[in-house]
Motif scaffolding. Structure first.
Motif, short mmCIF file in Angstrom:
data_model
loop_
_atom_site.label_atom_id
_atom_site.label_comp_id
_atom_site.label_asym_id
_atom_site.label_seq_id
_atom_site.Cartn_x
_atom_site.Cartn_y
_atom_site.Cartn_z
N LEU A 1 5.31 -1.58 5.75
CA LEU A 1 5.26 -0.89 4.81
C LEU A 1 3.70 -0.81 5.11
CD1 LEU A 1 6.43 -3.28 2.63
CD2 LEU A 1 7.08 -0.12 2.08
N HIS A 2 2.56 -1.76 5.74
CA HIS A 2 1.44 -1.77 5.43
C HIS A 2 0.68 -0.76 7.03
CE1 HIS A 2 -3.00 -3.05 5.88
NE2 HIS A 2 -2.48 -4.10 7.01
N TYR A 3 1.51 -0.73 8.07
CA TYR A 3 1.03 0.51 9.14
C TYR A 3 1.38 1.08 9.35
CZ TYR A 3 -1.82 -3.99 10.75
OH TYR A 3 -2.35 -4.83 10.90
N VAL A 4 2.91 2.09 9.06
CA VAL A 4 3.04 2.78 8.99
C VAL A 4 3.04 4.03 7.58
CG1 VAL A 4 5.21 4.68 9.12
CG2 VAL A 4 4.77 2.69 10.55
N PHE B 1 0.62 0.72 2.69
CA PHE B 1 0.21 0.36 1.32
C PHE B 1 -0.63 -1.10 1.94
CE2 PHE B 1 3.87 2.07 0.32
CZ PHE B 1 4.74 1.73 0.03
N THR B 2 -1.81 -1.49 1.29
CA THR B 2 -2.52 -2.25 1.11
C THR B 2 -1.40 -3.48 1.42
OG1 THR B 2 -2.20 -2.91 -0.54
CG2 THR B 2 -4.36 -1.66 -0.13
N VAL B 3 -2.47 -5.05 2.24
CA VAL B 3 -1.18 -6.02 1.82
C VAL B 3 -1.06 -6.29 0.81
CG1 VAL B 3 -1.20 -8.36 3.43
CG2 VAL B 3 -3.03 -6.61 4.29
N GLN B 4 -1.40 -6.74 0.12
CA GLN B 4 -1.41 -6.71 -1.90
C GLN B 4 -0.28 -6.46 -1.66
OE1 GLN B 4 -4.81 -6.17 -0.27
NE2 GLN B 4 -5.39 -7.67 -0.29
N PRO C 1 0.20 10.49 -4.85
CA PRO C 1 -0.83 10.12 -4.42
C PRO C 1 -0.08 9.61 -3.64
CG PRO C 1 -1.20 9.21 -6.81
CD PRO C 1 0.09 10.34 -6.28
N LYS C 2 -0.70 8.79 -2.22
CA LYS C 2 0.31 7.80 -1.48
C LYS C 2 -0.73 6.47 -1.55
CE LYS C 2 1.54 11.38 2.76
NZ LYS C 2 1.19 10.68 3.79
N PRO C 3 0.01 5.13 -1.20
CA PRO C 3 0.91 4.84 -1.04
C PRO C 3 1.99 5.66 -2.68
CG PRO C 3 0.20 2.53 -1.39
CD PRO C 3 -0.54 3.88 -1.46
N VAL C 4 3.32 6.14 -2.08
CA VAL C 4 4.56 6.66 -2.94
C VAL C 4 5.37 5.35 -3.15
CG1 VAL C 4 5.61 7.74 -1.19
CG2 VAL C 4 5.38 8.64 -3.35
N ARG C 5 6.14 5.19 -4.26
CA ARG C 5 6.89 4.44 -4.34
C ARG C 5 7.93 5.43 -4.93
NH1 ARG C 5 2.85 1.72 -4.26
NH2 ARG C 5 2.49 -0.63 -5.74
N ARG C 6 9.24 4.46 -3.96
CA ARG C 6 11.30 5.02 -4.99
C ARG C 6 10.98 6.01 -5.98
NH1 ARG C 6 13.42 1.44 -3.20
NH2 ARG C 6 14.31 1.86 -1.50
N ASP C 7 10.53 5.22 -7.04
CA ASP C 7 10.85 5.54 -8.80
C ASP C 7 9.81 6.57 -8.67
OD1 ASP C 7 12.63 3.69 -8.59
OD2 ASP C 7 10.95 2.27 -9.60
N ASP C 8 8.83 6.87 -8.24
CA ASP C 8 7.88 8.07 -8.33
C ASP C 8 8.53 9.75 -7.55
OD1 ASP C 8 5.99 6.69 -9.31
OD2 ASP C 8 5.05 6.11 -7.95
N VAL C 9 8.87 8.93 -6.32
CA VAL C 9 9.50 10.19 -5.65
C VAL C 9 11.07 10.60 -6.44
CG1 VAL C 9 10.57 11.25 -3.18
CG2 VAL C 9 8.78 9.63 -3.86
N LEU C 10 11.65 9.65 -7.45
CA LEU C 10 12.98 10.47 -8.38
C LEU C 10 12.17 10.47 -9.10
CD1 LEU C 10 14.90 7.13 -7.20
CD2 LEU C 10 15.08 8.95 -6.58
N ARG C 11 11.67 10.68 -9.87
CA ARG C 11 10.82 10.91 -11.34
C ARG C 11 9.91 12.12 -10.60
NH1 ARG C 11 7.41 7.92 -11.48
NH2 ARG C 11 8.86 6.32 -12.59
#
Length: 405
Positions: free
Chosen positions: A88-91, A94-97, A386-396
């Protein structure tokens, strides 16, 4: 001791620091090409490797992937946490938070696990950069790991391409002809008229799956094996019907099951009314195909994970040139396109796709850290994520564009 921390002394602090620099710039090819670790890789080839930054990135990605506990371990399981945090963070950027929220842990815990993961990566990669390891085979692995079925499958070309299924069946038949003769089995392959036999799949894996299933059936000493391509609703089936004279082993072997899983094919057994046995291979031809054009290999894997179980096929292209070629080949239902890519950026790719009659009507989702919807829409994008992208965003987004079954 955790499974991702092999029992050996830690590498030099300087090497660990260099690796952290690489992780922090994993998607910056210009930076990676100039890094000291890339220079070490370039020095190992004759003539020197001009794209050592790419080799450096691939070595790090392989090391991260080698820490995966497997698909059967839950996403939020403690055993998968370090691996998922690195992904999540490096590849995936995503931020650490944000990564901590995704995994349902505290930010403090996330930082601790990331540090632990960095140390584990340093141990895995030390033989490559400070010893005699091979960057092309990745982190140092035991013989059992190197010969595991899953790793053998990964070594094959995993790019889907249009292939003639009837031709694949004929090749598989030829591979088991001598075995069939020994067991007295006649093999007959048929395809009904007007059945389309071109199919998008990974031919190297499909060929081995077909040979494995045919071999297992032939060894039941059935006098006749009938293989037919059949259409059922919106699916394409390969039906194998036979009458065994020897007891069959229950189920299929591990390699067969893993090949089918990698391809997204399903295998069913059932008894026919006339006493015959049947094995039905169900091909996922009716699922919408999404082409992901992104030089970040991790994003392709992320979208595959996101869309697993939602009736989508995800095909990856890790360069603009490959993406344009595959868009021509596979007649995809939608494209997810990155902007920041070497040699040709996503804006140019978008314009080329929109100017070509064969690809001009394909829905295209721009997915990038550059969040400029107005520019994207002016060039013909269908949606912007926009990245980082979430699963729900992609499906929607896919459903909004009508890319669903």
């Amino acid at each position: 001791m955790s499974p991702e921390a092999p029992e050996r002394s830690m590498p030099p602090v300087a090497f660990v620091d260099e690796l952290k620099q690489v992780l922090a710039h994993l998607n910056d090819f210009g930076y990676l090409q100039q890094h000291a670790l890339a220079a070490r890789l370039a020095a190992t080839t004759d003539p020197p490797e001009p794209a050592a930054g790419i080799r450096l990135r691939r070595a790090v990605l392989r090391a991260i992937e080698s820490m995966s506990p497997g698909a059967d371990v839950g996403f939020r399981s403690p055993h998968a946490r370090t691996y998922n945090l690195l992904q999540l963070h490096y590849v995936e950027g995503f931020t650490v938070q944000e990564a901590a929220r995704e995994l349902g842990i505290s930010e403090r815990q996330a930082y601790r696990d990331i540090r632990r993961g960095e140390d584990s990566l340093a141990v895995l990669l030390e033989p490559i950069f400070l010893g005699s390891g091979d960057v092309e085979t990745g982190p140092e692995l035991g013989a059992a790991q190197l010969s595991a079925p899953s790793r053998e499958i990964e070594r094959l070309n995993t790019q889907s391409r249009p292939v003639d299924l009837h031709g694949l069946l004929r090749q598989a038949q030829r591979s088991v002809e001598k075995l069939a003769a020994l067991h007295g089995t006649a093999i007959v392959v048929t395809a009904p008229p007007h059945t389309t036999t071109e199919f998008l799949t990974v031919p190297e894996l499909a060929q081995q799956l077909l040979i494995s299933v045919l071999s297992q059936i032939v060894q039941t000493d059935s006098p006749r094996l009938e293989i037919a391509l059949e259409k059922a609703h919106h699916e394409l089936h390969i039906a194998l019907r036979y009458t065994p004279t020897l007891d069959e082993r229950s189920g299929f072997n591990l390699v067969t099951a893993q090949l089918a899983d990698q391809l997204g094919w399903k295998i069913y057994r059932h008894e026919e009314p006339d006493g015959q046995q049947a094995v039905i291979l169900v091909l996922p031809g009716s699922d919408p195909t999404v082409l992901v054009i992104d030089d970040n290999e991790g994003l392709v894997e992320l979208l595959k994970r996101y869309l697993r179980g939602y009736a989508y096929r995800v095909i990856g292209a890790t360069s603009a040139q490959e993406g344009l070629q595959r868009a021509q080949e596979i007649q995809c239902d939608g494209i997810v396109l990155d902007v920041m890519m070497p040699q040709m950026d996503g804006w140019k790719v978008l314009q080329v796709l929109r100017s070509d009659a064969k690809t001009s009507r394909i829905p295209i989702i721009i997915c990038s850290v550059i969040n400029d919807p107005e520019l994207a829409y002016s060039l013909g994008a269908s949606l912007m994520l926009p990245k980082p992208v979430r699963r729900d965003d992609v499906l929607r987004a896919l459903r909004e564009l009508g890319i669903s079954r």
